[in-house]
Design a protein around this motif. Structure first.
Motif, PDB file in Angstrom:
ATOM      1  N   PHE A 106       0.831  -1.201   0.000  1.00 15.23           N
ATOM      2  CA  PHE A 106       0.000   0.000   0.000  1.00 15.23           C
ATOM      3  C   PHE A 106       0.867   1.253   0.000  1.00 15.23           C
ATOM      4  CE2 PHE A 106      -2.161   3.368   2.365  1.00 15.23           C
ATOM      5  CZ  PHE A 106      -3.281   3.532   1.575  1.00 15.23           C
ATOM      6  N   TRP A 107       1.913   1.237   0.800  1.00 17.64           N
ATOM      7  CA  TRP A 107       2.820   2.380   0.879  1.00 17.64           C
ATOM      8  C   TRP A 107       3.480   2.631  -0.474  1.00 17.64           C
ATOM      9  CZ3 TRP A 107       4.138   6.778   2.140  1.00 17.64           C
ATOM     10  CH2 TRP A 107       5.451   7.221   2.238  1.00 17.64           C
ATOM     11  N   ASP A 108       3.841   1.574  -1.186  1.00 17.70           N
ATOM     12  CA  ASP A 108       4.423   1.731  -2.530  1.00 17.70           C
ATOM     13  C   ASP A 108       3.430   2.413  -3.473  1.00 17.70           C
ATOM     14  OD1 ASP A 108       6.794   0.645  -1.805  1.00 17.70           O
ATOM     15  OD2 ASP A 108       6.366  -1.370  -2.590  1.00 17.70           O
ATOM     16  N   LEU A 109       2.176   1.985  -3.384  1.00 21.02           N
ATOM     17  CA  LEU A 109       1.153   2.589  -4.253  1.00 21.02           C
ATOM     18  C   LEU A 109       1.005   4.078  -3.972  1.00 21.02           C
ATOM     19  CD1 LEU A 109      -1.655  -0.119  -4.057  1.00 21.02           C
ATOM     20  CD2 LEU A 109      -0.317   0.489  -6.063  1.00 21.02           C
ATOM     21  N   VAL A 110       1.007   4.417  -2.705  1.00 20.10           N
ATOM     22  CA  VAL A 110       0.871   5.833  -2.331  1.00 20.10           C
ATOM     23  C   VAL A 110       2.078   6.618  -2.834  1.00 20.10           C
ATOM     24  CG1 VAL A 110       0.794   7.441  -0.380  1.00 20.10           C
ATOM     25  CG2 VAL A 110      -0.623   5.375  -0.355  1.00 20.10           C
ATOM     26  N   ARG A 111       3.258   6.041  -2.645  1.00 15.90           N
ATOM     27  CA  ARG A 111       4.486   6.730  -3.065  1.00 15.90           C
ATOM     28  C   ARG A 111       4.491   6.970  -4.579  1.00 15.90           C
ATOM     29  NH1 ARG A 111       9.079   4.310  -0.007  1.00 15.90           N
ATOM     30  NH2 ARG A 111       8.423   2.501  -1.157  1.00 15.90           N
ATOM     31  N   GLU A 112       3.969   5.989  -5.322  1.00 15.55           N
ATOM     32  CA  GLU A 112       3.935   6.126  -6.792  1.00 15.55           C
ATOM     33  C   GLU A 112       3.097   7.320  -7.257  1.00 15.55           C
ATOM     34  OE1 GLU A 112       2.535   2.422  -8.374  1.00 15.55           O
ATOM     35  OE2 GLU A 112       4.264   1.335  -7.573  1.00 15.55           O
ATOM     36  N   THR A 113       2.169   7.783  -6.437  1.00 19.75           N
ATOM     37  CA  THR A 113       1.341   8.936  -6.841  1.00 19.75           C
ATOM     38  C   THR A 113       2.163  10.224  -6.908  1.00 19.75           C
ATOM     39  OG1 THR A 113       0.705   9.606  -4.591  1.00 19.75           O
ATOM     40  CG2 THR A 113      -0.667   7.926  -5.662  1.00 19.75           C
ATOM     41  N   GLY A 114       3.283  10.240  -6.198  1.00  8.49           N
ATOM     42  CA  GLY A 114       4.134  11.435  -6.211  1.00  8.49           C
ATOM     43  C   GLY A 114       3.644  12.518  -5.261  1.00  8.49           C
ATOM     44  N   ALA A 115       2.528  12.285  -4.581  1.00  6.81           N
ATOM     45  CA  ALA A 115       1.987  13.298  -3.672  1.00  6.81           C
ATOM     46  C   ALA A 115       2.722  13.253  -2.332  1.00  6.81           C
ATOM     47  CB  ALA A 115       0.493  13.044  -3.456  1.00  6.81           C
ATOM     48  N   ALA A 116       2.726  14.397  -1.645  1.00  7.28           N
ATOM     49  CA  ALA A 116       3.298  14.431  -0.299  1.00  7.28           C
ATOM     50  C   ALA A 116       2.377  13.652   0.637  1.00  7.28           C
ATOM     51  CB  ALA A 116       3.419  15.874   0.180  1.00  7.28           C
ATOM     52  N   VAL A 117       2.978  12.960   1.598  1.00 12.94           N
ATOM     53  CA  VAL A 117       2.188  12.135   2.516  1.00 12.94           C
ATOM     54  C   VAL A 117       1.957  12.878   3.828  1.00 12.94           C
ATOM     55  CG1 VAL A 117       2.145  10.002   3.847  1.00 12.94           C
ATOM     56  CG2 VAL A 117       2.997   9.990   1.501  1.00 12.94           C
ATOM     57  N   LEU A 118       0.691  12.926   4.207  1.00 13.86           N
ATOM     58  CA  LEU A 118       0.292  13.494   5.490  1.00 13.86           C
ATOM     59  C   LEU A 118      -0.262  12.343   6.337  1.00 13.86           C
ATOM     60  CD1 LEU A 118      -0.366  15.882   7.385  1.00 13.86           C
ATOM     61  CD2 LEU A 118      -2.493  16.195   6.100  1.00 13.86           C
ATOM     62  N   PRO A 119       0.586  11.749   7.188  1.00  7.69           N
ATOM     63  CA  PRO A 119       0.077  10.647   8.015  1.00  7.69           C
ATOM     64  C   PRO A 119      -0.937  11.162   9.028  1.00  7.69           C
ATOM     65  CG  PRO A 119       2.404  11.079   8.503  1.00  7.69           C
ATOM     66  CD  PRO A 119       1.998  12.052   7.446  1.00  7.69           C
ATOM     67  N   ASN A 120      -1.894  10.317   9.390  1.00  8.56           N
ATOM     68  CA  ASN A 120      -2.889  10.766  10.360  1.00  8.56           C
ATOM     69  C   ASN A 120      -2.984   9.814  11.554  1.00  8.56           C
ATOM     70  OD1 ASN A 120      -5.058   8.742   9.964  1.00  8.56           O
ATOM     71  ND2 ASN A 120      -5.192   9.621   7.907  1.00  8.56           N
ATOM     72  N   THR A 121      -3.601  10.323  12.606  1.00 12.18           N
ATOM     73  CA  THR A 121      -3.756   9.526  13.831  1.00 12.18           C
ATOM     74  C   THR A 121      -5.193   9.030  13.952  1.00 12.18           C
ATOM     75  OG1 THR A 121      -4.270  11.458  15.203  1.00 12.18           O
ATOM     76  CG2 THR A 121      -1.938  10.860  15.007  1.00 12.18           C
ATOM     77  N   ALA A 122      -5.805   8.739  12.813  1.00 14.58           N
ATOM     78  CA  ALA A 122      -7.197   8.270  12.812  1.00 14.58           C
ATOM     79  C   ALA A 122      -7.369   7.112  13.787  1.00 14.58           C
ATOM     80  CB  ALA A 122      -7.594   7.826  11.413  1.00 14.58           C
ATOM     81  N   GLY A 123      -8.452   7.166  14.524  1.00 13.77           N
ATOM     82  CA  GLY A 123      -8.774   6.075  15.431  1.00 13.77           C
ATOM     83  C   GLY A 123      -8.200   6.242  16.829  1.00 13.77           C
ATOM     84  N   CYS A 124      -7.379   7.291  17.058  1.00  7.33           N
ATOM     85  CA  CYS A 124      -6.803   7.474  18.397  1.00  7.33           C
ATOM     86  C   CYS A 124      -7.825   8.109  19.328  1.00  7.33           C
ATOM     87  CB  CYS A 124      -5.538   8.330  18.321  1.00  7.33           C
ATOM     88  SG  CYS A 124      -4.199   7.462  17.500  1.00  7.33           S
ATOM     89  N   ARG A 125      -7.950   7.529  20.530  1.00  2.00           N
ATOM     90  CA  ARG A 125      -9.000   7.976  21.448  1.00  2.00           C
ATOM     91  C   ARG A 125      -8.454   8.685  22.675  1.00  2.00           C
ATOM     92  NH1 ARG A 125     -13.877   4.897  23.044  1.00  2.00           N
ATOM     93  NH2 ARG A 125     -14.326   7.052  23.535  1.00  2.00           N
ATOM     94  N   SER A 126      -7.138   8.824  22.758  1.00  2.00           N
ATOM     95  CA  SER A 126      -6.582   9.542  23.918  1.00  2.00           C
ATOM     96  C   SER A 126      -5.376  10.346  23.445  1.00  2.00           C
ATOM     97  CB  SER A 126      -6.146   8.560  25.000  1.00  2.00           C
ATOM     98  OG  SER A 126      -5.022   7.829  24.542  1.00  2.00           O
ATOM     99  N   VAL A 127      -4.973  11.296  24.298  1.00  2.00           N
ATOM    100  CA  VAL A 127      -3.800  12.113  23.986  1.00  2.00           C
ATOM    101  C   VAL A 127      -2.576  11.215  23.863  1.00  2.00           C
ATOM    102  CG1 VAL A 127      -2.297  13.930  24.894  1.00  2.00           C
ATOM    103  CG2 VAL A 127      -4.787  14.135  25.121  1.00  2.00           C
TER     104      VAL A 127
END
Ligand SMILES: CC(=O)[C@@H](O)[C@H](O)COP(=O)(O)O
Length: 268
Positions: free
Chosen positions: A63-84
């Motif tokens: 999946f990471w390879d596919l994302v990298r192939e798009t050439g777009a900058a990656v903005l990782p997210n903390t989706a699903g985190c329920r606490s600080v």
């Protein structure tokens, strides 16, 4: 007089992008469709869930390879985190995995609706900004929360249009207008709840710097065509904003003359 236009680059923490659209990488019918939709959107930034990637193994790497192939900058997210604590730990893992100080910070109060926990968000943003991260906090339309995020050092704030995946478009336009007015120097991105290209155009017409969306494209009958439609809508909205939109009026204002006589009078 120069006006802002869809061709003006947008800048986040010193990095400039020609496109004012960011796009998510979840929910597509296939990885190939995801890649094509990202290309059609013209987005310069894609957001990815660390939880998915940190699972590792073949699926994560592919999946990471596919994302990298798009050439777009990656903005990782903390989706699903329920606490600080969980959000901060996830951000630290994301920094290592994706080699970026950027983090789209989500602290969720409720699993069912993914309602942001704005109290935890401000706390986590404060910790992460102090630790050298460049935080993109996902929040509600509340100006007070946005101001606390700016106090914490955030140069980007991402208020929702509506709850994630709801496709309702901008519910509280007045609150977003107020945020734009009160935070003129902050990069403001409408994130979540956009369901139609016209919703994205509205966000841009309100003077927002960019939009982030996922579900409306990924779940469209034709995600690639929908990504194209959103791209065009973002460009149209930004160009309209830059052209100087007239304000609405309470009463009619004749746009055709009501005096004089038709020029053809007497010719027949
Ligand atoms: C906060 C969040 O997770 C959003 O970025 C989401 O990915 C996009 O929201 P929509 O899926 O409603 O467009």
């Amino acid at each position: 007089m120069d006006h802002a236009s869809s061709r003006d680059p947008v800048t986040f923490y010193g990095r400039s992008f020609a496109s004012r659209m960011m796009i998510g990488t979840a929910l597509y019918p296939s990885p190939a469709v995801m890649q094509k939709a990202i290309a059609a959107s013209g987005a310069g930034i894609v957001t990815v869930s660390l939880r998915r990637e940190s699972a590792g193994g073949r699926t994560g790497a592919a999946f990471w390879d596919l994302v990298r192939e798009t050439g777009a900058a990656v903005l990782p997210n903390t989706a699903g985190c329920r606490s600080v604590k969980e959000a901060v730990t996830t951000a630290e893992l994301a920094r290592d995995l994706f080699d970026t100080p950027w983090i789209k910070l989500e602290v969720i109060a409720d699993d069912e609706t993914l309602q942001p926990d704005v109290v935890g968000l401000v706390e986590a943003a404060t910790v992460l900004m102090r630790d050298g991260f460049e935080v993109f906090p996902y929040t509600t339309e509340d100006l007070g929360v946005a101001m606390r995020l700016v106090d914490a050092g955030c140069r980007v704030v991402m208020p929702w249009a509506a709850p994630i995946g709801s496709a309702r478009g901008i519910i509280h336009a007045d609150a977003l207008k107020l945020m734009r007015e009160r935070l003129p120097d902050v990069a403001l991105v409408v994130d979540a709840g956009l369901g139609a290209p016209s919703h994205a155009a509205e966000a841009m017409e309100l003077g927002f710097d960019a939009v982030l969306l996922n579900t409306a494209v990924a779940k469209a009958a034709d995600p690639v065509a929908m990504a194209t439609a959103f791209r065009l809508a973002v460009e149209a909205g930004r160009t309209g904003y830059g052209a100087g939109l007239m304000g609405p009026r309470d009463f009619a204002s004749p746009s055709t003359p009501v005096v004089g006589r038709p020029f053809w009078h007497g010719l027949t």
